[in-house]
Write a protein that holds these residues in place. Structure first.
Motif, PDB file in Angstrom:
ATOM      1  N   ALA A   1       0.874  -1.171   0.000  1.00 63.61           N
ATOM      2  CA  ALA A   1       0.000   0.000   0.000  1.00 63.61           C
ATOM      3  C   ALA A   1       0.906   1.214   0.000  1.00 63.61           C
ATOM      4  CB  ALA A   1      -0.890  -0.011   1.239  1.00 63.61           C
ATOM      5  N   GLU A   2       0.726   2.098  -0.954  1.00 64.19           N
ATOM      6  CA  GLU A   2       1.643   3.228  -1.080  1.00 64.19           C
ATOM      7  C   GLU A   2       0.902   4.544  -1.269  1.00 64.19           C
ATOM      8  OE1 GLU A   2       4.099   2.335  -4.425  1.00 64.19           O
ATOM      9  OE2 GLU A   2       2.442   2.281  -5.853  1.00 64.19           O
ATOM     10  N   ALA A   3       1.641   5.634  -1.128  1.00 59.39           N
ATOM     11  CA  ALA A   3       1.101   6.994  -1.236  1.00 59.39           C
ATOM     12  C   ALA A   3      -0.031   7.237  -0.244  1.00 59.39           C
ATOM     13  CB  ALA A   3       0.629   7.276  -2.669  1.00 59.39           C
ATOM     14  N   LEU A   4       0.053   6.586   0.936  1.00 55.61           N
ATOM     15  CA  LEU A   4      -0.991   6.744   1.936  1.00 55.61           C
ATOM     16  C   LEU A   4      -1.044   8.197   2.403  1.00 55.61           C
ATOM     17  CD1 LEU A   4      -0.442   3.519   4.082  1.00 55.61           C
ATOM     18  CD2 LEU A   4      -2.038   3.892   2.192  1.00 55.61           C
ATOM     19  N   GLY A   5      -2.270   8.707   2.508  1.00 58.06           N
ATOM     20  CA  GLY A   5      -2.460  10.099   2.864  1.00 58.06           C
ATOM     21  C   GLY A   5      -2.552  11.023   1.676  1.00 58.06           C
ATOM     22  N   ASN A   6      -2.333  10.473   0.483  1.00 60.73           N
ATOM     23  CA  ASN A   6      -2.417  11.269  -0.747  1.00 60.73           C
ATOM     24  C   ASN A   6      -3.619  10.837  -1.586  1.00 60.73           C
ATOM     25  OD1 ASN A   6       0.019  12.639  -0.141  1.00 60.73           O
ATOM     26  ND2 ASN A   6       1.196  10.936  -0.994  1.00 60.73           N
ATOM     27  N   SER A   7      -3.974  11.642  -2.559  1.00 56.72           N
ATOM     28  CA  SER A   7      -5.145  11.351  -3.386  1.00 56.72           C
ATOM     29  C   SER A   7      -4.954  10.121  -4.265  1.00 56.72           C
ATOM     30  CB  SER A   7      -5.479  12.564  -4.267  1.00 56.72           C
ATOM     31  OG  SER A   7      -4.371  12.897  -5.090  1.00 56.72           O
ATOM     32  N   ASP A   8      -3.695   9.749  -4.523  1.00 55.02           N
ATOM     33  CA  ASP A   8      -3.438   8.578  -5.375  1.00 55.02           C
ATOM     34  C   ASP A   8      -3.049   7.350  -4.551  1.00 55.02           C
ATOM     35  OD1 ASP A   8      -1.037   9.666  -4.561  1.00 55.02           O
ATOM     36  OD2 ASP A   8       0.008   9.295  -6.465  1.00 55.02           O
ATOM     37  N   ALA A   9      -3.482   7.304  -3.294  1.00 54.40           N
ATOM     38  CA  ALA A   9      -3.205   6.144  -2.442  1.00 54.40           C
ATOM     39  C   ALA A   9      -3.772   4.881  -3.080  1.00 54.40           C
ATOM     40  CB  ALA A   9      -3.817   6.352  -1.053  1.00 54.40           C
ATOM     41  N   ARG A  10      -2.983   3.812  -3.068  1.00 51.67           N
ATOM     42  CA  ARG A  10      -3.395   2.580  -3.755  1.00 51.67           C
ATOM     43  C   ARG A  10      -2.695   1.362  -3.135  1.00 51.67           C
ATOM     44  NH1 ARG A  10      -0.110   5.774  -6.401  1.00 51.67           N
ATOM     45  NH2 ARG A  10       1.938   5.035  -7.083  1.00 51.67           N
ATOM     46  N   ILE A  11      -3.246   0.206  -3.439  1.00 56.12           N
ATOM     47  CA  ILE A  11      -2.665  -1.058  -2.995  1.00 56.12           C
ATOM     48  C   ILE A  11      -2.321  -1.888  -4.225  1.00 56.12           C
ATOM     49  CG2 ILE A  11      -3.051  -3.204  -1.729  1.00 56.12           C
ATOM     50  CD1 ILE A  11      -5.079  -1.678   0.000  1.00 56.12           C
ATOM     51  N   LYS A  12      -1.083  -2.340  -4.286  1.00 55.40           N
ATOM     52  CA  LYS A  12      -0.648  -3.272  -5.329  1.00 55.40           C
ATOM     53  C   LYS A  12      -0.514  -4.635  -4.677  1.00 55.40           C
ATOM     54  CE  LYS A  12       1.806   0.279  -8.000  1.00 55.40           C
ATOM     55  NZ  LYS A  12       3.120   0.727  -8.549  1.00 55.40           N
ATOM     56  N   HIS A  13      -1.385  -5.565  -5.097  1.00 51.84           N
ATOM     57  CA  HIS A  13      -1.543  -6.834  -4.397  1.00 51.84           C
ATOM     58  C   HIS A  13      -1.226  -8.001  -5.320  1.00 51.84           C
ATOM     59  CE1 HIS A  13      -3.395  -9.595  -1.460  1.00 51.84           C
ATOM     60  NE2 HIS A  13      -3.968 -10.195  -2.489  1.00 51.84           N
ATOM     61  N   LYS A  14      -0.559  -9.013  -4.764  1.00 50.04           N
ATOM     62  CA  LYS A  14      -0.241 -10.237  -5.506  1.00 50.04           C
ATOM     63  C   LYS A  14      -0.907 -11.414  -4.815  1.00 50.04           C
ATOM     64  CE  LYS A  14       3.702 -12.918  -7.248  1.00 50.04           C
ATOM     65  NZ  LYS A  14       5.187 -13.016  -7.272  1.00 50.04           N
ATOM     66  N   ASN A  15      -1.789 -12.096  -5.526  1.00 50.63           N
ATOM     67  CA  ASN A  15      -2.540 -13.214  -4.971  1.00 50.63           C
ATOM     68  C   ASN A  15      -1.695 -14.472  -4.852  1.00 50.63           C
ATOM     69  OD1 ASN A  15      -5.256 -12.085  -4.629  1.00 50.63           O
ATOM     70  ND2 ASN A  15      -5.231 -11.861  -6.864  1.00 50.63           N
ATOM     71  N   LEU A  16      -2.269 -15.476  -4.215  1.00 50.30           N
ATOM     72  CA  LEU A  16      -1.582 -16.748  -4.010  1.00 50.30           C
ATOM     73  C   LEU A  16      -1.180 -17.399  -5.319  1.00 50.30           C
ATOM     74  CD1 LEU A  16      -0.661 -18.709  -1.799  1.00 50.30           C
ATOM     75  CD2 LEU A  16      -2.921 -19.780  -1.891  1.00 50.30           C
ATOM     76  N   ASP A  17      -2.002 -17.246  -6.360  1.00 49.70           N
ATOM     77  CA  ASP A  17      -1.707 -17.854  -7.650  1.00 49.70           C
ATOM     78  C   ASP A  17      -0.779 -16.990  -8.517  1.00 49.70           C
ATOM     79  OD1 ASP A  17      -3.338 -15.763  -8.389  1.00 49.70           O
ATOM     80  OD2 ASP A  17      -4.952 -17.003  -9.224  1.00 49.70           O
ATOM     81  N   GLY A  18      -0.318 -15.873  -7.982  1.00 46.02           N
ATOM     82  CA  GLY A  18       0.591 -15.013  -8.722  1.00 46.02           C
ATOM     83  C   GLY A  18      -0.081 -13.890  -9.483  1.00 46.02           C
ATOM     84  N   SER A  19      -1.403 -13.931  -9.579  1.00 46.27           N
ATOM     85  CA  SER A  19      -2.113 -12.864 -10.269  1.00 46.27           C
ATOM     86  C   SER A  19      -2.041 -11.572  -9.467  1.00 46.27           C
ATOM     87  CB  SER A  19      -3.573 -13.250 -10.500  1.00 46.27           C
ATOM     88  OG  SER A  19      -4.240 -13.487  -9.267  1.00 46.27           O
ATOM     89  N   LYS A  20      -2.120 -10.448 -10.168  1.00 45.86           N
ATOM     90  CA  LYS A  20      -1.950  -9.156  -9.513  1.00 45.86           C
ATOM     91  C   LYS A  20      -3.190  -8.292  -9.668  1.00 45.86           C
ATOM     92  CE  LYS A  20       3.054  -9.185 -10.309  1.00 45.86           C
ATOM     93  NZ  LYS A  20       4.217  -8.502 -10.923  1.00 45.86           N
ATOM     94  N   VAL A  21      -3.415  -7.425  -8.681  1.00 43.93           N
ATOM     95  CA  VAL A  21      -4.545  -6.517  -8.711  1.00 43.93           C
ATOM     96  C   VAL A  21      -4.113  -5.193  -8.075  1.00 43.93           C
ATOM     97  CG1 VAL A  21      -5.422  -7.341  -6.498  1.00 43.93           C
ATOM     98  CG2 VAL A  21      -6.980  -6.213  -8.088  1.00 43.93           C
ATOM     99  N   GLU A  22      -4.669  -4.102  -8.573  1.00 46.62           N
ATOM    100  CA  GLU A  22      -4.381  -2.795  -8.001  1.00 46.62           C
ATOM    101  C   GLU A  22      -5.692  -2.139  -7.575  1.00 46.62           C
ATOM    102  OE1 GLU A  22      -2.274   1.395  -9.373  1.00 46.62           O
ATOM    103  OE2 GLU A  22      -1.353  -0.516  -9.948  1.00 46.62           O
ATOM    104  N   ILE A  23      -5.728  -1.643  -6.364  1.00 40.92           N
ATOM    105  CA  ILE A  23      -6.948  -1.078  -5.784  1.00 40.92           C
ATOM    106  C   ILE A  23      -6.666   0.332  -5.286  1.00 40.92           C
ATOM    107  CG2 ILE A  23      -8.667  -1.307  -3.950  1.00 40.92           C
ATOM    108  CD1 ILE A  23      -8.174  -4.305  -3.994  1.00 40.92           C
ATOM    109  N   ASN A  24      -7.503   1.265  -5.682  1.00 38.52           N
ATOM    110  CA  ASN A  24      -7.384   2.625  -5.173  1.00 38.52           C
ATOM    111  C   ASN A  24      -7.998   2.698  -3.779  1.00 38.52           C
ATOM    112  OD1 ASN A  24      -6.165   3.698  -7.506  1.00 38.52           O
ATOM    113  ND2 ASN A  24      -8.162   3.895  -8.502  1.00 38.52           N
ATOM    114  N   ILE A  25      -7.372   3.464  -2.891  1.00 39.28           N
ATOM    115  CA  ILE A  25      -7.880   3.636  -1.539  1.00 39.28           C
ATOM    116  C   ILE A  25      -8.639   4.957  -1.483  1.00 39.28           C
ATOM    117  CG2 ILE A  25      -7.289   3.776   0.909  1.00 39.28           C
ATOM    118  CD1 ILE A  25      -4.675   2.374   0.250  1.00 39.28           C
ATOM    119  N   PRO A  26      -9.918   4.927  -1.170  1.00 41.38           N
ATOM    120  CA  PRO A  26     -10.711   6.163  -1.176  1.00 41.38           C
ATOM    121  C   PRO A  26     -10.310   7.118  -0.057  1.00 41.38           C
ATOM    122  CG  PRO A  26     -11.979   4.365  -0.250  1.00 41.38           C
ATOM    123  CD  PRO A  26     -10.715   3.756  -0.770  1.00 41.38           C
TER     124      PRO A  26
END
Length: 395
Positions: free
Chosen positions: A34-59
């Motif tokens: 989870a990066e840029a916490l406290g900023n408008s572009d705060a987001r989470i870059k996540h890697k699942n157990l199977d290796g697949s990746k997902v990116e989620i914006n933090i409101p």
């Protein structure tokens, strides 16, 4: 498929959370940042157990609590951790090993913020966020400084008036403890030498430190009361004349805060080269004949070797050197430069083996007639934190 009895490892920075959920046997993990916490572009870059990746914006420019709500809820809800292990940067001289977090321990971590003002408050914020979400989940603090609490007084004391140590805890603490613990333990396992072992561990990345480890215990290390002491780093100067601050203040009029920024963020490889703190870019500039880049790389190699040679004084015997960190693991050219300065140790590298070790590869690269062993061992601080957390909890 769910992870079996996983441990959640958290490394909370001022604006980020690096996390890993590691299975009981250590063979599987889910991880992310989870990066840029406290900023408008705060987001989470996540890697699942199977290796697949997902990116989620933090409101709402999410902070640590919001990020952990998403991580524990949306991303790893099906894998309930049995414990949480927190990387805590500074434990002062109060914490000598992994410690179960109680309200008293949390209060002490916050009190020690004077020694690590950029890190301990963020580490405490992560602990509080877990308390709010899972109040019954056991939490453990793994201190960067704890591994070095085995150093003898002649290694950790500064040559300053005694009361600065006894009344204000001014001493050398050292950092990167979980990395040095993991790598030295792994080196001892991999080595063909039986019995007592002495290792030099060179953790070389944007931040750099070296440690002398004998039979699994830190005997001396390069960093001091802060991470600025010791080796030349990406943007940190490393060792410098203590009167530098006074001289620069007198001649240039810089404030203490400005000098601190200069030494921590504008020096090191970046400052000398004027090019970058990225070793890859510097080596490209070296090939193009950039004299400042050439000097920066040679300074880095020489000063690292000089430190390693000095640390041998803390070892009854020397088995070998283990390189780790982004540069230590991937920089074959830099490893060769450093080893070339260690001729008085009888260290000799196998050029072909050295060139093959990068991108997570583990292996030795000493020549057959080398007097000491040379290894590249990718660090795994998350695994070390998970292991120490489970051990202290008896899991």
């Amino acid at each position: 498929m769910s992870l079996v009895n996983p441990t959640l490892v958290l490394n909370c920075g001022s604006s980020s959370i690096k996390y890993a959920l590691i299975s009981e046997d250590g063979e599987q993990r889910i991880e992310g940042l989870a990066e840029a916490l406290g900023n408008s572009d705060a987001r989470i870059k996540h890697k699942n157990l199977d290796g697949s990746k997902v990116e989620i914006n933090i409101p709402n420019s999410g902070a640590h609590a919001e990020a952990l709500q998403i991580i524990l809820g949306e991303l790893i809800a099906e894998h309930k951790p049995v414990a949480v292990g927190h990387r805590v940067v500074h434990g002062g001289d109060k914490f000598k090993s992994a410690t179960i977090i109680t309200p008293e321990v949390l209060a002490t971590i916050e009190e020690l913020a004077s020694l690590a003002p950029l890190h301990n408050p963020a580490n405490a914020a992560g602990i509080k966020a877990i308390n709010a979400i899972y109040p019954d989940l056991p939490q453990v603090a793994i201190f960067d400084t704890a591994f070095h609490q085995t150093m003898p007084a002649h290694a950790y004391r500064y040559a300053v008036p005694k009361e600065l140590y006894t009344e204000h805890q001014i001493r050398r603490y050292g950092f990167h403890g979980t990395s040095h613990a993991y790598v030295s333990n792994r080196a001892a396992t991999l080595s063909a030498k039986a019995g007592e072992q002495g290792w030099l561990v060179a953790h070389l990345g944007n931040g750099c430190s070296a440690t002398a480890v004998y039979n699994g215990k830190s005997q001396d290390t390069s960093m001091g009361i802060t991470p600025l002491e010791g080796l030349m780093m990406g943007t940190r100067s490393g060792d410098i004349d203590p009167s530098f601050h006074l001289h620069i203040h007198r001649t240039l009029g810089l404030s203490i805060e400005e000098i601190d920024t200069l030494l921590n963020k504008k020096s090191g490889l970046l400052g000398v080269s004027g090019v970058s703190n990225d070793m890859r870019l510097l080596e490209q500039a070296e090939r193009e004949g950039n004299v400042d880049a050439i000097l920066a790389l040679e300074m880095f190699a020489y000063r690292t070797a000089k430190c390693l040679l000095g640390l041998t004084a803390g070892l009854p015997a020397l088995t070998g050197i283990a390189f780790t960190g982004g540069v230590g693991e991937n920089g074959a050219d830099m490893r060769a430069k450093i080893v070339a300065h260690l001729k008085h140790l009888g260290a000799k590298a196998d050029t072909a083996k050295n060139a093959e070790l990068f991108r997570g590869a583990e292996g030795s690269f000493h020549a057959e007639d080398s007097a000491i062993e040379l290894w590249v061992i990718p660090t795994d601080e998350e695994f070390q934190i998970a292991s120490e957390s489970r051990a202290v909890l008896g899991l």
